[in-house]
Structure formats: structure tokens, C-alpha cells
Write an enzyme that holds these catalytic residues in place. Structure first.
Site, PDB file in Angstrom:
ATOM      1  N   HIS A 114       0.804  -1.234   0.000  1.00  0.00           N
ATOM      2  CA  HIS A 114       0.000   0.000   0.000  1.00  0.00           C
ATOM      3  C   HIS A 114       0.836   1.283   0.000  1.00  0.00           C
ATOM      4  O   HIS A 114       0.283   2.377  -0.147  1.00  0.00           O
ATOM      5  CB  HIS A 114      -0.987  -0.012   1.176  1.00  0.00           C
ATOM      6  CG  HIS A 114      -2.330   0.554   0.833  1.00  0.00           C
ATOM      7  ND1 HIS A 114      -3.459   0.350   1.584  1.00  0.00           N
ATOM      8  CD2 HIS A 114      -2.736   1.346  -0.200  1.00  0.00           C
ATOM      9  CE1 HIS A 114      -4.495   0.985   1.041  1.00  0.00           C
ATOM     10  NE2 HIS A 114      -4.077   1.599  -0.040  1.00  0.00           N
ATOM     11  N   ASP A 137      -9.533  -0.198   4.593  1.00  0.00           N
ATOM     12  CA  ASP A 137      -8.322  -0.814   5.133  1.00  0.00           C
ATOM     13  C   ASP A 137      -8.551  -1.169   6.599  1.00  0.00           C
ATOM     14  O   ASP A 137      -9.338  -0.506   7.277  1.00  0.00           O
ATOM     15  CB  ASP A 137      -7.178   0.228   5.034  1.00  0.00           C
ATOM     16  CG  ASP A 137      -5.778  -0.367   5.043  1.00  0.00           C
ATOM     17  OD1 ASP A 137      -5.561  -1.358   5.769  1.00  0.00           O
ATOM     18  OD2 ASP A 137      -4.900   0.175   4.351  1.00  0.00           O
ATOM     19  N   HIS A 139      -6.031  -0.864   8.484  1.00  0.00           N
ATOM     20  CA  HIS A 139      -5.003   0.009   9.077  1.00  0.00           C
ATOM     21  C   HIS A 139      -5.132   1.424   8.529  1.00  0.00           C
ATOM     22  O   HIS A 139      -5.607   1.614   7.409  1.00  0.00           O
ATOM     23  CB  HIS A 139      -3.608  -0.525   8.733  1.00  0.00           C
ATOM     24  CG  HIS A 139      -3.438  -1.982   9.034  1.00  0.00           C
ATOM     25  ND1 HIS A 139      -3.723  -2.964   8.104  1.00  0.00           N
ATOM     26  CD2 HIS A 139      -3.039  -2.610  10.171  1.00  0.00           C
ATOM     27  CE1 HIS A 139      -3.499  -4.157   8.650  1.00  0.00           C
ATOM     28  NE2 HIS A 139      -3.087  -3.974   9.906  1.00  0.00           N
ATOM     29  N   ASP A 141      -2.569   3.574   7.938  1.00  0.00           N
ATOM     30  CA  ASP A 141      -1.474   3.891   7.008  1.00  0.00           C
ATOM     31  C   ASP A 141      -1.109   5.380   7.023  1.00  0.00           C
ATOM     32  O   ASP A 141      -0.812   5.974   5.969  1.00  0.00           O
ATOM     33  CB  ASP A 141      -1.837   3.455   5.567  1.00  0.00           C
ATOM     34  CG  ASP A 141      -1.962   1.940   5.437  1.00  0.00           C
ATOM     35  OD1 ASP A 141      -1.717   1.234   6.420  1.00  0.00           O
ATOM     36  OD2 ASP A 141      -2.320   1.465   4.348  1.00  0.00           O
ATOM     37  N   HIS A 154       4.706   1.093   3.924  1.00  0.00           N
ATOM     38  CA  HIS A 154       3.300   0.830   3.570  1.00  0.00           C
ATOM     39  C   HIS A 154       2.350   1.264   4.685  1.00  0.00           C
ATOM     40  O   HIS A 154       1.145   1.360   4.458  1.00  0.00           O
ATOM     41  CB  HIS A 154       3.060  -0.634   3.149  1.00  0.00           C
ATOM     42  CG  HIS A 154       3.044  -1.640   4.265  1.00  0.00           C
ATOM     43  ND1 HIS A 154       2.490  -2.894   4.112  1.00  0.00           N
ATOM     44  CD2 HIS A 154       3.536  -1.603   5.530  1.00  0.00           C
ATOM     45  CE1 HIS A 154       2.629  -3.579   5.251  1.00  0.00           C
ATOM     46  NE2 HIS A 154       3.258  -2.815   6.112  1.00  0.00           N
ATOM     47  N   ASP A 241      -7.432  -1.819   0.352  1.00  0.00           N
ATOM     48  CA  ASP A 241      -6.471  -2.820   0.824  1.00  0.00           C
ATOM     49  C   ASP A 241      -7.279  -4.075   1.157  1.00  0.00           C
ATOM     50  O   ASP A 241      -8.207  -4.006   1.975  1.00  0.00           O
ATOM     51  CB  ASP A 241      -5.778  -2.277   2.087  1.00  0.00           C
ATOM     52  CG  ASP A 241      -4.698  -3.199   2.625  1.00  0.00           C
ATOM     53  OD1 ASP A 241      -4.853  -4.432   2.529  1.00  0.00           O
ATOM     54  OD2 ASP A 241      -3.699  -2.686   3.179  1.00  0.00           O
ATOM     55  N   ASP A 243      -6.829  -6.341   3.059  1.00  0.00           N
ATOM     56  CA  ASP A 243      -6.886  -6.731   4.472  1.00  0.00           C
ATOM     57  C   ASP A 243      -8.007  -6.020   5.235  1.00  0.00           C
ATOM     58  O   ASP A 243      -8.238  -6.299   6.408  1.00  0.00           O
ATOM     59  CB  ASP A 243      -5.528  -6.625   5.169  1.00  0.00           C
ATOM     60  CG  ASP A 243      -5.085  -5.205   5.511  1.00  0.00           C
ATOM     61  OD1 ASP A 243      -5.936  -4.294   5.626  1.00  0.00           O
ATOM     62  OD2 ASP A 243      -3.863  -4.996   5.674  1.00  0.00           O
ATOM     63  N   GLU A 286      -2.271  -5.165  -1.730  1.00  0.00           N
ATOM     64  CA  GLU A 286      -1.850  -6.101  -0.682  1.00  0.00           C
ATOM     65  C   GLU A 286      -2.355  -7.535  -0.852  1.00  0.00           C
ATOM     66  O   GLU A 286      -2.424  -8.292   0.114  1.00  0.00           O
ATOM     67  CB  GLU A 286      -2.207  -5.568   0.725  1.00  0.00           C
ATOM     68  CG  GLU A 286      -1.543  -4.231   1.081  1.00  0.00           C
ATOM     69  CD  GLU A 286      -0.109  -4.350   1.632  1.00  0.00           C
ATOM     70  OE1 GLU A 286       0.404  -5.479   1.743  1.00  0.00           O
ATOM     71  OE2 GLU A 286       0.484  -3.290   1.942  1.00  0.00           O
TER      72      GLU A 286
END
Length: 317
Positions: A114, A137, A139, A141, A154, A241, A243, A286
Site C-alpha cells: 500500500h 483498510d 489500518h 497507514d 506501507h 487494501d 486486508d 496487498e
């Protein structure tokens, strides 16, 4: 699976609609091997053909255009790992994505990790300075050179795009064109302490999994769009992303976190963004085909493809 073309008119792209697939086999923003194999596996799974069936003109220039870039001597800058490599690749990606956008194409970037969004969003903002970003996401980031624990870039692209944190000369090419009120998150559930502070300080709107549970995905997407694109008149860059999805849905990714979006919630986000007619750029990031058994890998690649199809007009009926 039969696909149905929803002929939603784009507010920003000329007809016939054209998508440029930008494959970024890049893993320098994090430490795990294999995420650089995501783009080719998604393409081999048939994404270009699937998008053609949805009525898009598809351009795909192969996935080798960023592989020549290297940074032989790339010691950390402060905590940041592989800084020169990440910077050079992202700068090249920004150029390519920006060129596609300027030609009236929709750049669909396949990652890769990412950190690449530093490049893709820079490219989008070159052509559409008032674009907003929907970041899906687990996260945030948004670590800075100061707050990062791991030094993996990332986990930092948004801090560079927003111009937050200490300046790092190597990344001086990244113009801080993204404004905090033009960014919204969906799906957060693993946010570092420093990042929480940054989100509060800058008033950045985030819908964590708590809000998804509380309001349901329909309401969350509506609130997210209302925040970042109130009249549905601004261009949208959707950076997804995988995830963000629960590991049971997308197991083959580098930093999985339990309690994520369901298959349908992830796809609903993409469908809703498409329906606005405002989507001008898409990242699917990702997917790491080397992190799980073959069945899980196939499942994750298939999800990457179907998220892209949903964001580009595939509907259920």
C-alpha cells in the site's frame, strides 16, 4: 458468474469508458516476500477480460514497467526502510497513473503493497486536484517518520500525501495536495497510538468496524460519502487494501486482522462508489499470493478481481 452491466454514466470519464490496468509488482514498503506477485496473478485470473465484458475498453501494458527501478544502496533514513526504492517506484507510478488520468482513462492499480498509494493518489490529484479519497483498510497507514514503529513505509503513505509529520527529503516530490476533509476511512480496526492522535488532531473522518457494526454498511458508506463528497460532485479515488476484509474472506495478505468486513460488505462499498458516477481511480492492494495454502490464495485473488469488477459496474441483478 453472470455479470450485469449497469450503464451508470460517469461524471468525469468520456465515453466509451476506458480503464488502464497498472500492475505494480512491488513489495518495498514492507518486509514480507510475495506481495509483488499479486498483480500478475490477478491479471492471469482474467481481470482484463472480465472488465471488457462489463463494457470497458481495457488497456494493460504488462506488469514490468516498474521492475527496472532499483536502489542498490538504500540504507534506512531514520527509521524508514527502503526509502529510496519506495520513493522512486512511487514517483514512477504517480507519473503513469497521472498520464492515464489525463487521457481520460480510469487507472486501476494492482499492488503490490500500500505504499504505492503515495504514487497512485499523487497521480490522481495531478489531474483531479479536488478528488476525494476513500481508503478501505484495517489500518490507517498514516504513520509519520516520527510515529512509525516498524519503519515499513506501507504504513505511512497518507502522512506524505497530507503533508503531516517531519519532512523527508527523499520524498520531497510528493506534493501535500490531499486535504484532511477529503479523506475518509472505512474498516479500521488496527490503529497505532500515534495514528489515533493524528486522526484526532487533523479531524480526519474514520468509520471503524465499530461503526460498521453499529450502523450497517449501507449507512456507513452513505455517511462516508456525505462527509467527503457531499453533493456527489467530486471525483473519487478508491484505495482498497484487501486486508480490510476479514481474513476468512481474504486470507492471503501480509497483515491480516480478525473482525473485518464480510465479502458482501466489501463489495457493497465498491458498488456504491460506482453508483455515484464519480469514480476516477481505483487501487486493489496487498494481495500476497505466497502467504497461504493454494486454496486461500485462489480465494484472495478471486476476491481482488471481484472487488474491481464491483467498483467498475458489476451488479447482482
Amino acid at each position: 458468474m453472470a455479470s450485469h452491466l449497469e450503464s451508470s454514466v460517469s461524471r468525469f470519464l468520456p465515453d466509451p469508458k476506458s480503464v488502464a490496468i497498472v500492475g505494480c509488482p512491488f513489495r518495498g514498503g514492507q518486509a514480507k516476500l510475495g506481495v509483488d506477485k499479486g498483480p500478475i496473478r490477478i491479471v492471469e485470473a482474467g481481470l482484463p477480460e472480465q472488465l471488457s465484458e462489463l463494457g470497458w475498453q481495457v488497456q494493460y501494458d504488462g506488469h514490468h514497467q516498474f521492475e527496472e527501478i532499483d536502489a542498490e544502496n538504500d540504507p534506512p533514513i531514520g527509521k524508514l526502510k527502503n526509502p529510496r526504492l519506495v520513493s522512486r517506484v512511487c514517483k514512477a507510478v504517480a507519473q503513469v497513473v497521472g498520464d492515464h488520468a489525463k487521457k481520460g482513462q480510469l487507472p486501476l492499480t494492482l499492488g503490490g503493497d500500500h505504499s504505492l498509494a503515495m504514487g497512485t493518489i499523487s497521480g490522481t490529484l495531478e489531474k483531479y486536484p479536488d478528488a476525494c479519497v476513500i481508503w478501505v483498510d484495517a489500518h490507517a497507514d498514516i504513520n509519520t517518520a516520527e510515529t512509525t514503529d516498524s519503519g515499513n513505509i506501507h504504513g505511512m503513505p497518507l502522512s506524505f500525501l497530507l503533508g503531516i509529520g517531519p519532512k523527508v527529503d527523499e520524498f520531497s516530490w510528493v506534493k501535500p495536495l490531499l486535504k484532511p476533509h477529503r479523506l475518509v476511512y472505512i474498516g479500521l480496526r488496527d490503529v497505532d497510538h500515534g495514528e489515533r492522535r493524528i486522526l484526532k488532531e487533523h479531524g480526519i473522518k474514520a468509520f471503524s468496524m465499530h461503526e460498521v457494526d453499529k450502523y450497517g454498511i449501507g449507512r456507513v458508506v452513505e455517511m462516508a460519502l456525505d462527509h467527503v463528497n457531499p453533493g456527489r460532485k467530486l471525483p473519487i479515488h478508491l484505495s482498497f487494501d484487501v486486508d480490510a476484509l476479514d481474513p476468512s474472506v481474504a486470507p492471503s495478505t501480509g497483515t491480516p486482522v480478525r473482525g473485518g468486513l464480510t465479502f458482501r460488505e466489501g463489495h457493497y462499498i465498491c458498488e456504491s462508489v460506482y453508483e455515484t458516477g464519480c469514480l476516477v481511480a481505483l487501487d486493489i492492494m496487498e494481495v500476497n499470493p505466497s502467504l497461504a495454502d493454494q486454496e486461500s490464495v485462489k480465494q484472495t485473488i478471486a476476491v481482488g478481481c471481484s472487488l474491481a469488477r464491483s467498483a467498475l459496474g458489476e451488479t447482482l441483478l
